[in-house]
Design an enzyme around this catalytic site. Structure first.
Site, PDB file in Angstrom:
ATOM      1  N   LYS A 115     -11.719 127.108 169.796  1.00 20.83           N
ATOM      2  CA  LYS A 115     -11.424 127.699 171.104  1.00 20.83           C
ATOM      3  C   LYS A 115     -10.458 128.891 170.963  1.00 20.83           C
ATOM      4  O   LYS A 115      -9.890 129.113 169.897  1.00 20.83           O
ATOM      5  CB  LYS A 115     -10.833 126.638 172.033  1.00 20.83           C
ATOM      6  CG  LYS A 115     -11.807 125.482 172.299  1.00 20.83           C
ATOM      7  CD  LYS A 115     -13.096 125.953 172.941  1.00 20.83           C
ATOM      8  CE  LYS A 115     -14.034 124.830 173.322  1.00 20.83           C
ATOM      9  NZ  LYS A 115     -14.779 124.254 172.179  1.00 20.83           N
TER      10      LYS A 115
HETATM   11  C1  PLP Z   1     -18.223 123.493 177.246  1.00 21.58           C
HETATM   12  C2  PLP Z   1     -17.403 122.444 176.601  1.00 21.58           C
HETATM   13  N1  PLP Z   1     -17.107 121.340 177.280  1.00 21.58           N
HETATM   14  C3  PLP Z   1     -16.342 120.371 176.749  1.00 21.58           C
HETATM   15  C4  PLP Z   1     -15.859 120.460 175.474  1.00 21.58           C
HETATM   16  C5  PLP Z   1     -15.081 119.326 174.925  1.00 21.58           C
HETATM   17  O1  PLP Z   1     -13.872 119.660 174.381  1.00 21.58           O
HETATM   18  P1  PLP Z   1     -13.288 118.826 173.147  1.00 21.58           P
HETATM   19  O2  PLP Z   1     -14.092 119.143 171.947  1.00 21.58           O
HETATM   20  O3  PLP Z   1     -11.874 119.292 173.058  1.00 21.58           O
HETATM   21  O4  PLP Z   1     -13.374 117.380 173.519  1.00 21.58           O
HETATM   22  C6  PLP Z   1     -16.121 121.607 174.714  1.00 21.58           C
HETATM   23  C7  PLP Z   1     -15.574 121.808 173.365  1.00 21.58           C
HETATM   24  O5  PLP Z   1     -16.067 121.568 172.353  1.00 21.58           O
HETATM   25  C8  PLP Z   1     -16.937 122.605 175.290  1.00 21.58           C
HETATM   26  O6  PLP Z   1     -17.253 123.708 174.593  1.00 21.58           O
END
Ligand code: PLP
Length: 408
Positions: free
Chosen positions: A196
């Site tokens: 990110k």
């Molecule tokens: C669009 C989207 N939603 C949700 C997530 C979930 O985040 P995390 O990987 O921190 O759980 C991500 C990240 O990978 C994402 O890109």
């Protein structure tokens, strides 16, 4: 016929492999993490509190809590909103599967609405038709950091009495009409996963509306526990184990001040500031939009992202391959790019066609725009430490591959 520039040898061994993304963690942050590790307090403590305070400032004073992912943040928002079995949540089929898995986790049903092929995000024109008496919430996703139209989204939610859980995992630092995503709206969820725009290795944060919701978020974050005084402990609901560590928070504290610089660099790799000037100086390396605008590349018919240089944080630069013109599938293109020393990614296949979701009744043809994008979308390298010359190399190689496999 490839132009002379494109016909040059492609995989020069001297060039290091170019990944599609790479985090940048500065030395001061690395030293700060070492200090935390030596401090004797490594799980949730003062660093998390400090990170939450900085995030709250960043989001205009709204209450924010930090977590160990940007997945649990969405699930917790849905739980705070009271979403549960027998209810529906509207979302997009073109996202990381976390966005719809969290809806299933609450016992509710995801209701997919096809994407707008231009923005690749949920088509708000189709949302109202998907609302039923069982709909409790909308969960839009800012794919690649491009914000979904917040005016229309919030108007629909207000009119229909729905809660909104913004999956802003990818849009940290993006804005809507000059207002920072997260600084307004209902629930807003961010991820600090390694790829990110700012990272804590793994992590996330949730912006809520008031202190009551913040307290609930804390309960859901850690086993439902509420502590009082020295020895008071109560448990009123089923929480999980979703707390952020101080080690992760210290990384976040080191990343946040660099966000502006990261965003500026991403934007200038997507589009050069002096595009007109560069157009006259063909020798200078260009950014993505200028590279794709060269006539011999434009004619290949690659789908470009919307050129949003006010709202988007340019989390990713994603193209859509023109499958009808190609005698090669996306996986083949990725393989040839890899052989040329360039990493690419897929974000994402359409969710409703995964086995789990097919078993629930979804099938091919349900959401044609998301399916087309899901088959053909390709994430090209974009991260702050990249050089313009890397961008040229990416587009030169992609164009060469697509030309080689163009249908007669
Ligand atoms: C669009 C989207 N939603 C949700 C997530 C979930 O985040 P995390 O990987 O921190 O759980 C991500 C990240 O990978 C994402 O890109």
């Amino acid at each position: 016929m490839p132009s002379p520039a494109e016909a040059k040898p492609q995989a020069r061994p001297a060039e290091p492999f170019l990944p599609f993304t790479r985090p940048f963690i500065d030395d001061e942050t690395v030293a700060g993490v070492a200090e935390v590790l030596r401090s004797g307090w490594i799980t949730s403590g003062p660093q998390v509190k400090a990170f939450e305070a900085r995030l709250s400032e960043f989001f205009g004073g709204r209450p924010v809590r930090a977590f160990n992912s940007g997945t649990c943040t969405m699930e917790i928002a849905l739980r705070i909103a009271g979403v549960g079995p027998g209810e529906e949540v509207i979302t997009t089929p073109l996202t990381w599967v976390a966005s719809s898995n969290v809806i299933l986790e609450t016992g509710a049903k995801p209701v997919f609405v096809d994407i707008d092929p231009a923005t690749r995000t949920i088509d708000l024109d189709r949302v109202e038709a998907a609302v039923t008496p069982r709909t409790r919430a909308i969960l839009p996703v800012d794919l690649a950091g491009l914000p979904v139209d917040r005016d229309r989204l919030n108007a629909i939610a207000r009119e229909r009495g729905l809660r909104v859980v913004e999956d802003a995992a990818q849009s940290f630092g993006s804005t809507w009409k000059g207002r920072r995503i997260g600084a307004f709206g209902d629930f807003v969820s961010f991820s600090f996963h390694a790829n990110k725009n700012i990272t804590t290795c793994e992590g996330g944060c949730l912006v809520v509306n008031d202190e009551r919701e913040a307290r609930l978020a804390e309960q859901y974050r850690l086993q439902g526990v509420v502590r009082t005084g020295y020895d008071g402990m109560e448990v009123e609901l089923v929480g999980g184990k979703f707390n952020m560590t101080d080690v992760a928070a210290r990384i976040g504290l080191g990343q946040l001040p660099r966000l502006g610089e990261f965003l500026a660099r991403r934007r200038e790799l997507a589009r050069a500031y002096f595009a007109e000037f560069l157009a006259k100086r063909r020798d200078l390396a260009r950014a993505y939009f200028e590279e794709f605008d060269r006539p011999e590349v434009r004619s290949l018919g690659v789908g470009l992202p919307p050129a949003d240089f006010t709202g988007s944080n340019w989390h990713m630069f994603q193209v859509v391959l023109p499958e009808e013109r190609l005698g090669i599938r996306r996986s083949g293109v990725m393989e040839e790019m890899h052989s040329a020393g360039i990493g690419t990614g897929v974000h994402y296949p359409a969710i409703h066609l995964f086995a789990l979701y097919r078993r629930m009744g979804w099938k091919e043809g349900d959401f044609p725009n998301a399916e087309y994008a899901g088959r053909n979308i390709l994430t090209l390298p974009l991260f702050p430490a990249m050089a313009r010359a890397d961008v040229s190399r990416v587009v030169r190689n992609l164009a060469l591959i697509l030309r080689k496999h163009r249908k007669p």
